[in-house]
Design a protein around this motif. Structure first.
Motif, short mmCIF file in Angstrom:
data_model
loop_
_atom_site.label_atom_id
_atom_site.label_comp_id
_atom_site.label_asym_id
_atom_site.label_seq_id
_atom_site.Cartn_x
_atom_site.Cartn_y
_atom_site.Cartn_z
N ASP A 66 -2.55 0.02 -4.11
CA ASP A 66 -3.63 0.73 -3.41
C ASP A 66 -4.55 1.51 -4.33
O ASP A 66 -5.73 1.67 -4.03
N VAL A 92 3.71 -3.26 -2.12
CA VAL A 92 3.91 -2.11 -1.24
C VAL A 92 2.54 -1.48 -1.03
O VAL A 92 1.98 -0.88 -1.96
N THR A 93 2.00 -1.63 0.17
CA THR A 93 0.63 -1.21 0.40
C THR A 93 0.42 -0.68 1.82
O THR A 93 1.09 -1.08 2.74
N GLY A 94 -0.55 0.20 1.91
CA GLY A 94 -0.98 0.70 3.22
C GLY A 94 -2.15 -0.10 3.75
O GLY A 94 -2.59 0.11 4.87
N ALA A 95 -2.67 -1.03 2.93
CA ALA A 95 -3.85 -1.82 3.31
C ALA A 95 -3.69 -3.28 2.90
O ALA A 95 -4.37 -3.75 1.98
N PRO A 96 -2.79 -4.03 3.55
CA PRO A 96 -2.57 -5.42 3.13
C PRO A 96 -3.82 -6.29 3.24
O PRO A 96 -3.97 -7.24 2.48
N GLN A 97 -4.74 -5.94 4.11
CA GLN A 97 -5.97 -6.73 4.26
C GLN A 97 -6.80 -6.74 2.97
O GLN A 97 -7.51 -7.70 2.70
N VAL A 114 5.26 -8.48 1.44
CA VAL A 114 4.47 -7.28 1.68
C VAL A 114 5.32 -6.28 2.46
O VAL A 114 5.87 -6.62 3.52
N LEU A 115 5.43 -5.08 1.92
CA LEU A 115 6.11 -3.99 2.61
C LEU A 115 5.08 -2.91 2.90
O LEU A 115 4.30 -2.55 2.01
N PRO A 116 5.09 -2.39 4.13
CA PRO A 116 4.13 -1.32 4.44
C PRO A 116 4.53 -0.01 3.80
O PRO A 116 5.71 0.28 3.62
N LYS A 117 3.52 0.75 3.43
CA LYS A 117 3.72 2.09 2.90
C LYS A 117 3.97 3.04 4.05
O LYS A 117 3.32 2.90 5.07
N ALA A 119 7.42 2.83 1.79
CA ALA A 119 8.62 1.99 1.73
C ALA A 119 9.66 2.73 0.89
O ALA A 119 9.37 3.19 -0.21
#
Length: 137
Positions: A66, A92-97, A114-117, A119
């Protein structure tokens, strides 16, 4: 019968070697500390595609993208997917898009995980171990 099963050799398990890449040194240190406590060897850095960092023995690359340059993240993921299809790439991201182009299938290599933040360390390690088990199966 139990004796025979107990004396069977187990396949050799390759030890995990994890690379952690993030812009924030505290993120790197925190995850590396957790991995160390779980008996997993790791290295960390801020350079995404440092060839000295992602060696042939590396089992997994954990990227916190990020705060990194988006185009560099996408390029690096594509390069590693091509060069090292067996490598577990955990994003590990809050913005996979933002990284969608690097997360799409290409038919030849595995998709990054992909793991959401946020994590937690245990979730990241469980993901890496699951990938390692699937590679050995």
């Amino acid at each position: 019968m139990l004796y025979a099963v107990a004396n069977m050799k187990r396949p050799a398990v390759r030890p995990l070697e994890v690379i952690v890449v993030a812009d924030n040194p505290e993120t790197i240190d925190s995850l590396r500390g957790y991995l160390s406590g779980a008996g997993v060897s790791s290295k960390g850095g801020r350079e995404l595609c440092d060839p000295d960092l992602v060696a042939a023995a590396t089992s997994a690359l954990v990227i916190f993208p990020d705060e990194l340059v988006q185009s560099e993240v996408v390029s690096c993921i594509w390069a590693l997917r091509s060069a090292r299809p067996e490598l577990a790439i955990v994003v590990v991201t809050g913005a996979p898009q933002r990284f969608q182009s690097a997360l799409e299938p290409d038919g030849d290599s595995r998709l990054p995980i992909v793991l959401p933040k946020p994590a937690f360390g245990w979730a990241i390690l469980d993901t890496i171990r699951a990938h390692a088990r699937s590679e050995q199966a």
